[in-house]
Design a protein around this motif. Structure first.
Motif, short mmCIF file in Angstrom:
data_model
loop_
_atom_site.label_atom_id
_atom_site.label_comp_id
_atom_site.label_asym_id
_atom_site.label_seq_id
_atom_site.Cartn_x
_atom_site.Cartn_y
_atom_site.Cartn_z
N PHE A 6 4.71 9.16 4.90
CA PHE A 6 3.75 10.50 4.92
C PHE A 6 3.68 11.02 6.30
CE2 PHE A 6 0.34 9.58 1.81
CZ PHE A 6 0.80 8.44 1.08
N TRP A 7 2.84 11.98 6.63
CA TRP A 7 2.76 12.62 7.95
C TRP A 7 2.39 11.56 9.00
CZ3 TRP A 7 -1.87 15.57 10.19
CH2 TRP A 7 -3.13 14.81 9.59
N ASP A 8 1.84 10.49 8.50
CA ASP A 8 1.48 9.56 9.65
C ASP A 8 2.79 9.16 10.44
OD1 ASP A 8 -0.08 9.38 7.10
OD2 ASP A 8 -0.56 7.28 7.15
N THR A 9 3.92 9.09 9.93
CA THR A 9 5.22 8.57 10.82
C THR A 9 5.09 9.87 11.98
OG1 THR A 9 6.08 7.82 8.71
CG2 THR A 9 7.49 8.18 10.73
N ASP A 30 -8.10 17.23 6.04
CA ASP A 30 -9.35 16.74 5.73
C ASP A 30 -9.07 16.79 3.98
OD1 ASP A 30 -11.74 16.38 4.48
OD2 ASP A 30 -12.54 18.46 4.93
N GLU A 31 -9.06 15.59 3.37
CA GLU A 31 -8.69 15.69 1.94
C GLU A 31 -10.02 15.81 1.03
OE1 GLU A 31 -6.54 12.19 1.40
OE2 GLU A 31 -4.77 13.13 2.05
N TYR A 32 -11.07 15.92 1.62
CA TYR A 32 -12.27 15.99 0.63
C TYR A 32 -12.52 17.37 0.32
CZ TYR A 32 -14.43 11.78 2.54
OH TYR A 32 -14.48 10.47 2.88
N LEU A 62 -16.41 15.84 6.52
CA LEU A 62 -14.85 15.68 6.59
C LEU A 62 -14.46 14.13 6.28
CD1 LEU A 62 -14.18 17.49 9.92
CD2 LEU A 62 -14.82 18.37 7.92
N LYS A 63 -13.35 14.02 5.72
CA LYS A 63 -12.88 12.69 5.60
C LYS A 63 -12.14 12.17 7.05
CE LYS A 63 -9.35 10.12 3.05
NZ LYS A 63 -8.41 10.05 2.02
N GLN A 64 -11.60 13.17 7.66
CA GLN A 64 -10.79 12.82 8.99
C GLN A 64 -10.62 13.98 9.86
OE1 GLN A 64 -7.51 12.09 6.00
NE2 GLN A 64 -6.36 12.23 7.73
N PRO A 65 -10.20 13.90 11.25
CA PRO A 65 -10.18 15.49 11.89
C PRO A 65 -9.32 16.24 11.38
CG PRO A 65 -9.88 13.27 13.37
CD PRO A 65 -9.88 12.94 11.83
N GLY A 111 0.75 -1.22 0.15
CA GLY A 111 0.08 0.09 0.07
C GLY A 111 1.05 1.11 0.01
N TYR A 112 0.45 2.19 -0.84
CA TYR A 112 1.04 3.60 -0.82
C TYR A 112 2.72 3.43 -1.23
CZ TYR A 112 -3.11 5.58 1.41
OH TYR A 112 -4.33 6.16 1.35
N ASN A 113 2.70 2.25 -1.99
CA ASN A 113 4.00 2.14 -2.75
C ASN A 113 5.20 2.14 -1.78
OD1 ASN A 113 3.10 2.02 -5.50
ND2 ASN A 113 2.51 4.06 -4.77
C1 BGC Z 1 -5.18 9.95 4.66
C2 BGC Z 1 -3.83 10.87 4.75
C3 BGC Z 1 -2.91 9.66 5.15
C4 BGC Z 1 -2.72 8.63 4.00
C5 BGC Z 1 -1.75 7.55 4.14
C6 BGC Z 1 -4.99 9.05 3.28
O1 BGC Z 1 -6.14 8.29 3.17
O2 BGC Z 1 -6.13 10.86 4.17
O3 BGC Z 1 -4.07 11.57 5.86
O4 BGC Z 1 -1.69 10.29 5.32
O5 BGC Z 1 -4.07 8.22 3.71
O6 BGC Z 1 -2.02 6.92 5.23
#
Ligand code: BGC
Length: 766
Positions: A352-355, A492-494, A604-607, A346-348
């Protein structure tokens, strides 16, 4: 010898830890393999190997991932983490008939992920179709002592026959990423002079990957065994085979060592893996396993969280902590953790900022050496961030939304959706600017919790200054005398191309102010370093003063009559219906609505705003925490896995326990029950970190207080939790925190490193 080793392997099964320290899976459904393999990954931060079965099935996605082994994918113009050959492949042949897993589906199959000892155990029975039944037992792990080494122990027992048995240990000569993309070209698959095989591959970047595999039976010398190793130009697989006449009811065991390296790690990976595998093959199993147990014990000593009274959360949390611990490598700052760890494609494999935002707090609190490597990665990739800023016409450093080895932006321009046969454009690479401040926040949090001034002098301050400089150049001054950040995307990516996303603006201001404050500290304490860093960044006094003025004039919405902090300018003019009012019950609204229509709603997609209250708990009273939570929570459709843990954490802080536990349950089950339906692509790393934060920050109420410079707790435990225990590092000291419930009280002790003893420093109740 046979008896001793055999009982050793059986012993590993019988001594498997209690259920909260393991994940069990019974039975074998080929269609489920793809998902399960992600969960049962073993690893050590350099290598990650999916929990595929030894003989491979058609529905399986066997893979090994090597940290930092990226190769370009020309169609999408980005690097992909390479799927490498599965290193634990084994084939079994009985009386000349080799068993493929299909139709020979394993029976009585059981897989155990031993979280405590960092190993995967498997036992099963294979029927050859003619009624000959063979019992197999296997144990595998990735060493923490030498991160290039994988070990596999295998036992074979003919249950109802005596006959010729052959075992083949293979390193497949090819492997491919999803969509059949193969990044590896086989250069060599050959026998080693005495025992074992060596395989070498080249990526599209011409980087070498070397894999040595050597095995050894535990048989007594009297048994006649034929042994061959094959490979060569025409044969793609490298195979080491053992053949002997086996007797019903006897057990025959093998040790197999696989060593893996790449040119990034060694000038001559081929020589290195041969040396490593030979050295490790000579170690008795008891030493290898013993070393593994000791290494994991040390990790768990500081990273474990004990929840008494709730085995479900206890097990799920340990599962996620295990996955974070197998993803980080304290000795390798050239890489960081991808959004799906080293457990899936996933995601190659991109970072991301996830870390920084979701996992990093766990590492800072419990494994500061790992945290140091992760934050150093952002320093080593600073030049990539500088290039991105420059290419887009800005100054300073603009961190990539998706990052690989160099720090250049690697977000794909589009993704292809197979079911719909169309490509969807991806905007995040140049719109999601907040990543830059998320990195800066991690720099400061690391420094604050560890007191590691060396890092600040050798890279931390440079990151803070270059990111601060970026924000100013990314902003425009308006007629209201405020600075505005326009055309961007918040968490929020929407909603895309928005102006003044409050999260981003707050983070930008924080980033610049902290950069200046740290510079002042450096000037006072290490004046020569401060001047060298400023000279290196070509930053003069007038620019510093400009930044000071800029930071205090970044726009932030403050309308006291607004229902909440406005997520971005114009947000409150959008369709304000909640998710429930849209009538959506199953799954995110985004699955039922086109993006341009969703963009016109407040869903929103996420907080987004709410994340500020997670990162800066001190904002709670200043910025109306409860009011904001009650406004935004019903409008979030949790289209991202990052969403549940933040809601769990914040609901716990607000004392909304039922809601907090609902969100916590979704977080904890996300991969174990495949809540998002995509566990096959790897473990959701941010959810793993988010679960730790929800429990430790949300329920445990842990806070590092910058003003009093101390560790504080303000716990709120669910009624049925008897106690919660965790550790947190602060300035090189480790604090052990025990919270007991009904009534709530807590103790904070500090462990004195010289003799491992602890001393109590605080004991309180609300
Ligand atoms: C989320 C991002 C996240 C990415 C990788 C996306 O669906 O909206 O916030 O960084 O997934 O987990």
């Amino acid at each position: 010898m046979e008896t001793e080793m055999t009982s050793g392997l059986k012993e590993l099964f019988s001594s498997a830890p209690e259920t909260t320290w393991r994940i069990d899976q019974e039975g074998f459904d080929p269609y489920q393999e793809h998902d399960i393999e992600s969960l049962f990954t073993i690893g050590n931060g350099y290598l990650g190997v999916r929990g595929s079965s030894e003989p491979l099935g058609r529905f399986s996605r066997p893979a090994m991932f090597v940290a930092g082994l990226f190769s370009p994918e020309p169609r999408l113009q980005m690097p992909q983490l390479v799927v490498c050959p599965f290193p634990f492949s084994v084939k079994l042949c009985i009386d000349g008939h080799c068993l493929d897993p299909e139709p020979h589906v394993p029976e009585e199959h059981r897989r155990i992920l031993d979280l405590k000892r960092g190993m995967m155990l498997r036992e099963w029975v294979l029927d050859d179709g003619d009624g000959k039944r063979t019992a197999l037992r296997a144990v595998r792990g990735a060493s923490l002592e030498n991160r290039h080494v994988l070990f596999q122990y295998l036992e074979i027992e003919p249950l109802n026959y005596s006959g010729d048995v052959e075992v083949q240990f293979m390193i497949p000569g090819s492997a491919s990423n999803m969509g059949g993309i193969s990044h590896l070209t086989l250069e060599e698959a050959s026998p080693l002079p005495d025992i074992g095989t060596i395989s070498r591959f080249k990526t599209k970047n011409d980087e070498e990957l070397a894999i040595a595999s050597i095995s050894q039976p535990w048989f007594s010398d009297e048994l006649e065994v034929s042994h061959t190793s094959e490979g060569g130009d025409e044969s793609s697989d490298a195979t080491e085979s053992w053949r002997w006449h086996s007797k019903q009811g006897e057990t025959y065991g093998f040790t197999r060592i696989v060593s893996v390296s790449t040119e990034r790690m060694n000038d001559s990976p081929r020589d290195q893996v041969i040396l490593d595998s030979q050295e490790w093959l000579s170690k008795p199993m008891a030493d290898v396993i013993g070393g593994q147990i000791d290494s994991w014990e040390l990790l768990w000593r500081d990273s474990d969280v004990k929840i008494k009274g709730d085995d479900f959360y206890q097990q799920a949390l340990r599962f996620y902590l295990y996955h974070m611990l197998i993803s980080a490598n304290p000795d390798d700052p050239e890489v960081s953790i991808g959004a799906r760890t080293l457990s899936g494609e996933g995601y190659n494999g991109h970072v991301f900022w996830d870390t920084e935002t979701f996992m990093f707090p766990f590492f800072v609190a419990t494994q500061p050496e790992m945290a140091r490597a992760l934050i150093k990665y952002r320093h080593l990739t600073l030049d990539g961030a500088r290039r991105k800023a420059k290419d887009l016409g800005f100054e300073g450093a603009y961190y990539p939304w998706e990052s690989a080895l160099t720090g250049d932006e690697v977000t794909p321009k589009e993704v292809y959706v197979e079911d719909e046969d169309r490509a969807i454009p991806i905007h995040t690479g140049f719109l999601q600017t907040h990543i830059t401040a998320d990195v800066a926040l991690a720099v400061r949090r690391y420094w604050h919790a560890t007191g590691d001034d060396t890092f600040m002098r050798e890279g931390g301050l440079e990151i803070l200054l270059e990111t601060a400089r970026f924000w100013k150049s990314r902003s425009v001054e308006g007629p209201d005398e405020c600075f505005h950040i326009e055309d961007l995307q918040g968490p929020d990516e929407y909603h895309i191309y928005v102006n003044d996303n409050a999260y981003t603006n707050y983070m930008a201001s924080w980033n610049v102010l902290r950069a200046l404050e740290t510079l002042e500290w450096m000037r006072e304490n290490y004046p020569t370093d401060a001047e060298t860093i400023l000279a290196g960044c070509e930053m003069d006094q007038s620019e510093i003063e400009g930044l000071q003025d800029y930071a205090t004039r970044i726009y932030f919405p403050d309308d006291p009559d607004a229902p909440a902090i406005e997520q971005f300018r114009g947000f409150f003019e959008l369709d304000s219906r909640t998710v429930a009012e849209h009538g959506r019950k199953d799954g995110p609204l985004s699955q039922a609505m086109e993006p341009d229509l969703l963009q016109k709603t407040q869903i929103l997609k996420q907080p987004d705003i709410l994340l500020l209250f997670q990162l800066f708990p001190e904002l709670a009273c200043k910025k109306g925490f409860r009011k904001n939570f009650e406004y935004y929570e019903p409008r979030c459709d949790h289209g991202s896995s990052l969403s549940y843990p933040t809601h769990a954490l914040l609901a716990a802080r607000l004392g909304k326990f039922d809601m907090a536990l609902d969100y916590l349950g979704l977080t904890a089950r996300l991969d174990l029950d495949d809540v998002m339906g995509n566990a096959a692509l790897g473990i959701h790393a941010a959810t793993a970190g988010g679960l730790w934060q929800a429990i430790v920050f949300g329920f445990g109420g842990l806070r590092y207080d910058e003003e009093s410079d101390s560790v504080l707790v303000d716990p709120r435990l669910p009624d049925h939790w008897e106690s919660l225990e965790f550790c947190a590092f602060d300035h090189g000291e480790i604090f052990e925190i025990t919270i007991t419930n009904n009534p709530v009280s807590w103790e904070i002790r500090t462990r004195v490193s010289e003799n491992g003893k602890t001393k109590q420093i605080r004991s309180s109740s609300p």
